[in-house]
Each structure stands twice: as structure tokens, then as C-alpha cells.
Write a protein that holds these residues in place. Sequence first.
Motif, mmCIF file in Angstrom:
data_model
loop_
_atom_site.group_PDB
_atom_site.id
_atom_site.type_symbol
_atom_site.label_atom_id
_atom_site.label_comp_id
_atom_site.label_asym_id
_atom_site.label_seq_id
_atom_site.Cartn_x
_atom_site.Cartn_y
_atom_site.Cartn_z
ATOM 1 N N GLY A 139 0.797 -1.209 0.000
ATOM 2 C CA GLY A 139 0.000 0.000 0.000
ATOM 3 C C GLY A 139 0.833 1.263 0.000
ATOM 4 O O GLY A 139 0.350 2.330 0.404
ATOM 5 N N SER A 140 2.088 1.177 -0.438
ATOM 6 C CA SER A 140 3.018 2.314 -0.401
ATOM 7 C C SER A 140 3.132 2.903 1.002
ATOM 8 O O SER A 140 3.411 4.087 1.174
ATOM 9 N N MET A 141 2.925 2.058 2.026
ATOM 10 C CA MET A 141 2.954 2.516 3.408
ATOM 11 C C MET A 141 4.226 2.124 4.145
ATOM 12 O O MET A 141 4.471 2.604 5.254
ATOM 13 N N GLY A 142 5.024 1.230 3.566
ATOM 14 C CA GLY A 142 6.123 0.654 4.312
ATOM 15 C C GLY A 142 7.134 1.662 4.813
ATOM 16 O O GLY A 142 7.291 1.865 6.023
ATOM 17 N N THR A 143 7.834 2.318 3.895
ATOM 18 C CA THR A 143 8.892 3.241 4.292
ATOM 19 C C THR A 143 8.347 4.375 5.138
ATOM 20 O O THR A 143 8.994 4.819 6.096
ATOM 21 N N ARG A 144 7.142 4.838 4.825
ATOM 22 C CA ARG A 144 6.539 5.910 5.614
ATOM 23 C C ARG A 144 6.293 5.458 7.048
ATOM 24 O O ARG A 144 6.639 6.157 8.004
ATOM 25 N N SER A 145 5.696 4.279 7.218
ATOM 26 C CA SER A 145 5.394 3.773 8.555
ATOM 27 C C SER A 145 6.667 3.531 9.354
ATOM 28 O O SER A 145 6.774 3.916 10.527
ATOM 29 N N TRP A 146 7.633 2.868 8.743
ATOM 30 C CA TRP A 146 8.855 2.504 9.461
ATOM 31 C C TRP A 146 9.718 3.729 9.767
ATOM 32 O O TRP A 146 10.323 3.806 10.835
ATOM 33 N N SER A 147 9.765 4.678 8.828
ATOM 34 C CA SER A 147 10.578 5.875 9.056
ATOM 35 C C SER A 147 10.078 6.648 10.261
ATOM 36 O O SER A 147 10.866 7.198 11.044
ATOM 37 N N TRP A 148 8.775 6.707 10.405
ATOM 38 C CA TRP A 148 8.191 7.408 11.539
ATOM 39 C C TRP A 148 8.683 6.781 12.844
ATOM 40 O O TRP A 148 9.099 7.476 13.783
ATOM 41 N N ALA A 149 8.639 5.456 12.914
ATOM 42 C CA ALA A 149 9.077 4.764 14.124
ATOM 43 C C ALA A 149 10.570 4.948 14.365
ATOM 44 O O ALA A 149 11.013 5.157 15.504
ATOM 45 N N VAL A 150 11.364 4.869 13.306
ATOM 46 C CA VAL A 150 12.812 5.031 13.446
ATOM 47 C C VAL A 150 13.149 6.446 13.904
ATOM 48 O O VAL A 150 14.004 6.648 14.794
ATOM 49 N N MET A 151 12.492 7.436 13.313
ATOM 50 C CA MET A 151 12.749 8.817 13.715
ATOM 51 C C MET A 151 12.398 9.046 15.179
ATOM 52 O O MET A 151 13.127 9.721 15.914
ATOM 53 N N ALA A 152 11.278 8.487 15.616
ATOM 54 C CA ALA A 152 10.862 8.669 17.007
ATOM 55 C C ALA A 152 11.852 8.020 17.968
ATOM 56 O O ALA A 152 12.211 8.597 19.008
ATOM 57 N N ALA A 153 12.309 6.809 17.638
ATOM 58 C CA ALA A 153 13.275 6.131 18.500
ATOM 59 C C ALA A 153 14.607 6.873 18.519
ATOM 60 O O ALA A 153 15.248 6.992 19.581
ATOM 61 N N ALA A 154 15.038 7.369 17.370
ATOM 62 C CA ALA A 154 16.305 8.105 17.297
ATOM 63 C C ALA A 154 16.234 9.400 18.098
ATOM 64 O O ALA A 154 17.200 9.780 18.778
ATOM 65 N N ARG A 155 15.101 10.072 18.026
ATOM 66 C CA ARG A 155 14.933 11.309 18.796
ATOM 67 C C ARG A 155 15.027 11.020 20.295
ATOM 68 O O ARG A 155 15.698 11.741 21.051
ATOM 69 N N ASP A 156 14.368 9.949 20.714
ATOM 70 C CA ASP A 156 14.417 9.573 22.122
ATOM 71 C C ASP A 156 15.837 9.194 22.537
ATOM 72 O O ASP A 156 16.298 9.530 23.644
#
Length: 712
Positions: free
Chosen positions: A510-527
Motif C-alpha cells: 500500500g506504499s505505506m512501508g517506508t513511511r510507517s517505518w521511518s516514523w518509528a525510526v525517527m521517534a526512536a532516534a529522537r528519544d
Amino acid sequence: MTTAIRPKTSVGSVGVAHTRVEGRDKVTGAARYAGEIPFTELAHGWLVLSTVARGRIRSVEDGPVLAMPGVLAVLHHGNAPRVESDFIGMLGVPPDPTAAVFQHDRVPCLGWPVALVVAETSEQAREAAEALVVHYEQEPHDIDFHAGRPDAVEADGTMPAVAQKGDAAAALASSAVVLDAEYTTPEEHHNPMEPHAATARWDEGRLEIVDSNQGTAWVAGELAMMFSLDPGAVRVVSEHIGGGFGSKGVRAHQVAAVLAATVLQRPVRVVMTRRQMFSLAGYRSPTTQRVRLGADPDGRLRLLEHDSLSQTSTVYRFVEPGAGPARVMYDADAHRTVNRVVELDVPSPTWMRAPGEAPGSFALESAFDELAEKCGIDPIVLRERNEPEAGPVSGLPFAGRNLLACFREGARRFGWAERDPRPGVRREGRWLLGTGTAAASFHAGALPSTATVTAHPDGTFTVRIGAADIGTGARTALTLVAADALETEPERVRVRIGDSDFGPAGIAGGSMGTRSWSWAVMAAARDLRERLALTAGIPPEGVTARSDTTDALAALAQRERHSFGAQFAEVAVDTATGEVRVRRMLGIFAAGRIVNPLTARNQLTGGMIWGISMALHEEAVRDPATGGHVGPDLANYHVAAHADVPRVEADWVEDTDPDDPVGIKGVGEIGIVGAAAAIANAVWHATGVRHRALPIRPDRVLAAGTRGAGNA
């Protein structure tokens, strides 16, 4: 102890072209796929498929087969362990019963799995499977798909079956120009380079699957429910995947492998053959679509109706939502779209690159080209005059809708202004030349995902997320996203994916993969950065931060988010042979933040090339007598080859979304949307004849003939 984060010496990584981080491993063979990984005491299973299209299994003569060299077991409905299939899975839908193998004696279609032969070697398993005799009580079957089916029903799927507003009768009566046409698309198949393959084994009470799939958490969760296991008792690993396109979810081969591993208590591998994939891996349903447009003389719509019919199996209702694009693309006083299905004795269809949008855009964008012809205006101008200010049905504001910017840039680069609008007037020897255009859209969604990021004392980082790289370059994109979020170089980031033990994560679909995962990676990296700011150094075990985006996604539901695009094509048509050659294609897209231009362009042009296949080649034909395919292999199922692919260019315009912390909209599917319509519209411009049925084969071109300018 040293600090983990070091100042970068260059600009940000996101937006800069980067070769695939696993590229060398793939081209040298170091990257191992699901069917290549060795296991001690590995046994091999070979699926046996039904030879009738409808009926019951009377008996399975497994005795002679069990006596063959190397044969370990023959599983069928009479002896296989029971599995559960009455549940709702991760994607909000029940599993396809085709995957719940060997549970009853019913045969609902040709190619239904009826047995699994397991042997010491793959060759022994195949020989024994081909020798297995299965007796059937055959019943009449029905595979007749056509628009006039009285048993077709309106059906919800990924969207409500019907969406409407306004008075259709009044809008039609007040329309000065009316178009009412039917468009058809054939059955199409995925055929990824890597066949479906899975190995199952039990390890101290825990089920482990090495598989090729589009979401390890998805497959692990559904297998846990099917086998009544605790979710933590199932691990699915899928590190490298050679293509998927929507087909690599929970399938018969994984369940069969688990059943056999359970019975034999040793690892069992099941790999689908290419011919088996035509029955077991899903496909894009054929469609018949009626589009009715009513407009003022200047082309402004008063009425938009789109009725899309697709087929599904008798055991599982899957809807190909061809009417979906019309709900996003254009507004009208009266608007009605409906998706319908008819249940036939065929295998279950499934998601396939741009489900709904690919066939739906062919009908809608072809119809718009026909309306432009009737109104005597340019096709791009017609789209400008019907550009909506908000979602035509939902009424929600768009989170960026840069469709017209795509058309303006595409028209400039393609040379659209020099186009003679009259059909059938450009000729080079025996070739008639024409150009066409079409619009594209695809929903920008996201699924909840979790990620962990670990800082190590040596200044490197490890990202763990249950992502799936099915050839899209997701592993590389996530490396760049993580590097920017951590303010370090990509070379210091290692991304590990494809393991359900890494936690829940969205699928590659659904063209959702990179968008979904990037959000999680960015949040973890920020933390992680915040935690590192409070510590003097990194302990030997590292410092780890974890994210979960479940709650954050709800805020984005108040707007319509889509990628958009403008497709352009030039074709040459041989009047003597009926051959259609695409000479050049250009696609300009508005797809949000482009993480890696190199792999993004690869995805966009790949979709456009598939559009060439869709327009001119792909067509799976079923034999009414048997209910099965005529030639279910790559020798008979034609796809675009190197000689068919001309100069294909893809680019994008600026497309930002200030409300979205990720900014990615997805490029995996938008490239195929509208491509077939642009080619079909170009064929009309070349010949003066409309082709409303795909593929546009030479025999269809010859049968339709050509017409001169002014007579189309």
C-alpha cells in the motif's frame, strides 16, 4: 567509554542518492533468500493441486507414494492436523481459506491444494507428488466473468462499496455532453523473481519460519492464530525478498510447511513452482467498468458515475476497488461510485501493485480523454477545470494536492504544447504516431510500527525494525532516515529488518512501508538523542531507545493524503501488423519527501514499465472447459521485455506536508497508476480508434482498423 554521536562532515543524507546498502551482497550471492538457507535434517515438501475446478475429494491413494524412495509423509484432509481460520488478522480481514490447507474434502477451484508430499530431497518429493493419485467427485463449474452477471453484488473491501452525493438523474439531464462507456481489464499475475518459499521448524517449543514475505509480524501473527499459539511462540524471519507486489502474505506453502514440521518434528521447506503461483499466490481480478460522465460544453463535470465489477472466489471475498480513484480525482454535482463482485469457481484474487487504482485509473482516465475529445478541449485543460478543492466525496481537505504542478512540468518537458490534437495525422512510413496523457493518484497511508535504536561505544548505531525490503530499497531508505535523525553518517548506521522478534511493524504494501517505518525510526532516534544527552558515555551493552507510533497516527486522519502524478506517453502503431510500440514515457509525480532519489526513481520507472505490460501484454486467459489457465507460466504469460521498454523517465515536483512529521507519501505504486491509460490514449491519438479493452493486442488493433483525422 566514548560518545556515540559524532558531528557530521556533510549535508543531510535524506534526499541524496545512495546505492543500496545490501547491493553488493545481492549481486555477489552473499544475500541468501528463503529457499537457499541451509538447515540440518531438512526435508522437502511438494504441493499437490486439484485437477478439477469444483467438486469433492473421494480418495487419496497415498499408499504407493509412501513406498517410494525418500518419501516421509503424505498430508491431506484425512490426516493433517487441524488449524483455525475463523479470525480477523492484522490487516483487519480474515485469512483466505486457501491457506488453511487440508482441512476438508471440498474443491472450490482448479489448483486447490489437496496434498503435500514430503521427502528427503526436493526431487524425490516432486516425483512422488506427480505420482500421487487423487480421485474426485466432479461438479459443474462457473468461471464466466462478464458485466451482465445477475448475481453480482455490491461489496465493501478496503473502502465502502458505494459512495454518492447529489441527484444523478438531474445532473445527467442538465449535461450538454455525455459519455457512457465500458472498459475492461484482464486477469493479471504478480510473478516476482523469487518464488514463494518457506521453511518451518520447531525449536524447543517455539515455531520458527524462514520465509519470503511482505511483513514478518503480519505472517507471525496469523500463523499464531491459525495454530492456536501464543504470539511470542512464533518467530518469522524474512531478511531478503525477491519481489512481492502484494502476493507475499500468508499462503498455502507456509501453513503446509508448519503442518509437515509438526508431524515429522524436523525442518520442512515448501517452495511454490512458477505454475503453482498462478493458482496459489493471488492475482489481480479482471474488471469490467462502466464510466458515465456528464459535462457542460466547457468540460465542467455535472455527473461522474463509475461502476466497477471484479471477480472473487467462492471461499473468500476480495474486492478489486476499481471505482476508488474516482472518489479522489474529480468533483461533480452528482457523484456515484460503486464496487461490485461476483463469486466464481476460481482461486482467490489479492492485492496487486496499486490495487483498484491501476485498473480503475485506466477506465477513468481513458473516459476523461474521451470527454476531452467530445468537448473539443485539451485533456490537460479538462483536468484543470475539474480540479477539486477538497475530497470530492469525503469533503476532507487535501494535505497537499500538486496534480496540476505535475501536469505543468510534464507538459513542458514532454513537449505537449506542440501536439496536434487531431488523431491519425502523424506518420513515419508505415507507423502512425500519437501521444497521450493521464493522471495518477495513490493513497498515502501508514500503519503502527515499533523500532529500537541502539548506540554503541564505538560510535555506531543499530536500528531494529520488522520492516520488509521487497526490492524497493527500504533498507537503504531507513539507513538514511536514521542517519539524519541521529545526525551521523549512513556508514555508522546498521539497519536490521525482517524479523518478527523486532516487534510489530507495518507491512511492505500500500506504499505505506517506508513511511510507517521511518516514523518509528525517527521517534526512536529522537528519544535516543535525548537519553544520550543526559549520560556521560556509552556502556558496553550500548544504550537503546524504543518507539511505538500507534497513538501518533490518529492525528493524520483529518486530511486526505495522496501521491499524485501526470503520465505522458508517445506510441507508434504499425498499420500493417497492428503492433504498438511505446517510444517514450514521462512521469512527473508529487510523492512527498523523497528519501533516496536513486531507488525512488527506480520504483517510479518500474511502475511505469509495468504500465507498458498492462497496456500491451499482460493477460491471463482461462479455459472455460477446465476452469484453469491457458499456459500458466512465463513462456505464455507475456510481460514487457527489454525490447519493449523505451526511454522511460520519472521525476517529481516539490510536495511538502507541514502537518506530517515524516513527509513521505510513498512511491511504490503511483508509477503504474495512469500509465496504461496514457498509452491507450496515445494509441487513439495515433489511429483515431479507441481501445477500451486491455491489453491492446495486434489482433485487436487490426480488427479495429484506423481512421483519419476528424473521424475518430
